[in-house]
Scaffold this active site. Structure first.
Site, PDB file in Angstrom:
ATOM      1  N   CYS A 141       1.032  -1.028   0.104  1.00  0.00           N
ATOM      2  CA  CYS A 141       0.063  -0.147   0.135  1.00  0.00           C
ATOM      3  C   CYS A 141       0.814   1.184  -0.017  1.00  0.00           C
ATOM      4  O   CYS A 141       2.048   1.062  -0.470  1.00  0.00           O
ATOM      5  CB  CYS A 141      -0.894  -0.188   1.096  1.00  0.00           C
ATOM      6  SG  CYS A 141      -0.251  -0.204   2.801  1.00  0.00           S
ATOM      7  N   ASN A 194       2.286   1.473   4.318  1.00  0.00           N
ATOM      8  CA  ASN A 194       2.697   0.298   5.035  1.00  0.00           C
ATOM      9  C   ASN A 194       2.200   0.349   6.396  1.00  0.00           C
ATOM     10  O   ASN A 194       2.981  -0.358   7.469  1.00  0.00           O
ATOM     11  CB  ASN A 194       4.168  -0.170   4.760  1.00  0.00           C
ATOM     12  CG  ASN A 194       4.459  -1.483   5.346  1.00  0.00           C
ATOM     13  OD1 ASN A 194       5.523  -1.986   5.685  1.00  0.00           O
ATOM     14  ND2 ASN A 194       3.540  -2.555   5.173  1.00  0.00           N
ATOM     15  N   CYS A 206      -1.227   0.873   7.515  1.00  0.00           N
ATOM     16  CA  CYS A 206      -2.716   0.464   7.420  1.00  0.00           C
ATOM     17  C   CYS A 206      -3.348  -0.865   6.912  1.00  0.00           C
ATOM     18  O   CYS A 206      -3.295  -1.716   7.231  1.00  0.00           O
ATOM     19  CB  CYS A 206      -3.673   1.770   7.151  1.00  0.00           C
ATOM     20  SG  CYS A 206      -3.554   3.253   8.051  1.00  0.00           S
ATOM     21  N   ARG A 207      -3.287  -0.414   5.443  1.00  0.00           N
ATOM     22  CA  ARG A 207      -3.874  -1.816   4.507  1.00  0.00           C
ATOM     23  C   ARG A 207      -3.116  -2.813   4.363  1.00  0.00           C
ATOM     24  O   ARG A 207      -3.534  -3.925   4.772  1.00  0.00           O
ATOM     25  CB  ARG A 207      -4.384  -1.339   3.086  1.00  0.00           C
ATOM     26  CG  ARG A 207      -5.371  -0.244   3.331  1.00  0.00           C
ATOM     27  CD  ARG A 207      -5.599   0.751   2.104  1.00  0.00           C
ATOM     28  NE  ARG A 207      -4.293   1.460   1.915  1.00  0.00           N
ATOM     29  CZ  ARG A 207      -4.363   2.350   0.821  1.00  0.00           C
ATOM     30  NH1 ARG A 207      -5.004   2.209  -0.373  1.00  0.00           N
ATOM     31  NH2 ARG A 207      -3.107   3.154   0.578  1.00  0.00           N
ATOM     32  N   SER A 208      -1.638  -2.633   3.927  1.00  0.00           N
ATOM     33  CA  SER A 208      -0.851  -3.844   3.777  1.00  0.00           C
ATOM     34  C   SER A 208      -0.585  -4.659   4.722  1.00  0.00           C
ATOM     35  O   SER A 208      -0.565  -5.853   4.726  1.00  0.00           O
ATOM     36  CB  SER A 208       0.155  -3.528   2.772  1.00  0.00           C
ATOM     37  OG  SER A 208       1.155  -2.515   3.428  1.00  0.00           O
ATOM     38  N   ASP A 247      -8.176   3.918   0.967  1.00  0.00           N
ATOM     39  CA  ASP A 247      -7.224   4.359   2.060  1.00  0.00           C
ATOM     40  C   ASP A 247      -7.979   5.074   3.337  1.00  0.00           C
ATOM     41  O   ASP A 247      -8.835   5.780   3.090  1.00  0.00           O
ATOM     42  CB  ASP A 247      -6.296   5.652   1.593  1.00  0.00           C
ATOM     43  CG  ASP A 247      -5.163   6.019   2.138  1.00  0.00           C
ATOM     44  OD1 ASP A 247      -5.212   5.712   3.330  1.00  0.00           O
ATOM     45  OD2 ASP A 247      -4.527   6.771   1.728  1.00  0.00           O
TER      46      ASP A 247
HETATM   47  P1  4NP Z   1      -1.748   2.791   4.023  1.00  0.00           P
HETATM   48  O1  4NP Z   1      -2.494   4.233   4.797  1.00  0.00           O
HETATM   49  O2  4NP Z   1      -1.372   3.146   2.626  1.00  0.00           O
HETATM   50  O3  4NP Z   1      -2.982   1.773   3.801  1.00  0.00           O
HETATM   51  O4  4NP Z   1      -0.649   2.405   5.205  1.00  0.00           O
HETATM   52  C1  4NP Z   1      -1.861   5.460   4.588  1.00  0.00           C
HETATM   53  C2  4NP Z   1      -0.866   5.797   5.650  1.00  0.00           C
HETATM   54  C3  4NP Z   1      -0.143   6.860   5.749  1.00  0.00           C
HETATM   55  C4  4NP Z   1      -0.496   7.760   4.892  1.00  0.00           C
HETATM   56  C5  4NP Z   1      -1.161   7.481   3.499  1.00  0.00           C
HETATM   57  C6  4NP Z   1      -1.897   6.398   3.529  1.00  0.00           C
HETATM   58  N1  4NP Z   1       0.117   9.079   4.692  1.00  0.00           N
HETATM   59  O5  4NP Z   1      -0.107   9.863   3.899  1.00  0.00           O
HETATM   60  O6  4NP Z   1       1.189   9.285   5.517  1.00  0.00           O
END
Ligand code: 4NP
Length: 156
Positions: free
Chosen positions: A9, A12, A14-16, A124
């Site tokens: 993702c 790294n 939240c989703r992955s 997201d």
């Molecule tokens: P992830 O979520 O891609 O599912 O880990 C996010 C975590 C952080 C950010 C964006 C999405 N960020 O912009 O910092």
């Protein structure tokens, strides 16, 4: 024979990592942990070394998944040749992976394995409310079941 899977993702956190923990639980329940290698990474570098987002950790813990030991890392071009399956959570992640280099195995969207995808991408949850974290878990749980079925067929 064994197979390796990398979930990717943006951050790294939240989703992955959720996909990593949920899918690992499925693989362990099936007794296949020696045959399926699992990891996750982010296309971005902001959260390297950090534990998953506490909101994601709490939502996952309510369903029995422990994300606390996981630490974020950034995906590399070497990952594209090291993993049999590189599965992106959304199209932006997939485009970033394609720009990184050529994959030796399957490079595609995680949600392509969902049997009846309500959406093409795992949304997201980072800037949204609590419900977004549960939506991630719903999508990841169903897709993980189907992904395990697909890999079982490949493992024979
Ligand atoms: P992830 O979520 O891609 O599912 O880990 C996010 C975590 C952080 C950010 C964006 C999405 N960020 O912009 O910092």
């Amino acid at each position: 024979m064994s197979v390796s899977v990398l979930f990717v993702c943006l951050g790294n956190i939240c989703r992955s990592p959720t996909a990593e923990a949920v899918f690992r639980g499925r693989v362990q329940a099936a007794g296949l942990e020696d045959r399926i290698r699992i990891d996750s990474a982010g296309t971005g570098d902001w959260h390297i070394g950090k534990a998953p987002d506490t909101r994601m950790q709490r939502a996952a813990a309510r369903r029995g998944y422990d994300l606390a030991p996981l630490r974020a890392r950034q995906v590399t071009a070497a990952d594209l040749s090291a993993f049999d399956y590189v599965l992106a959570m959304d199209n932006a992640n997939l485009n970033d992976l394609r720009a990184l280099g050529d994959a030796s195995g399957h490079l595609g969207l995680f949600m392509d394995f969902h049997p009846q995808p309500p959406v093409r991408e795992v949304p997201d949850p980072y800037y949204g409310g609590e419900a977004g974290f549960d939506e991630v878990l719903d999508l990841v749980e169903t897709t993980s079941d189907a992904l395990l079925d697909a890999l079982r067929a490949r493992l024979g």
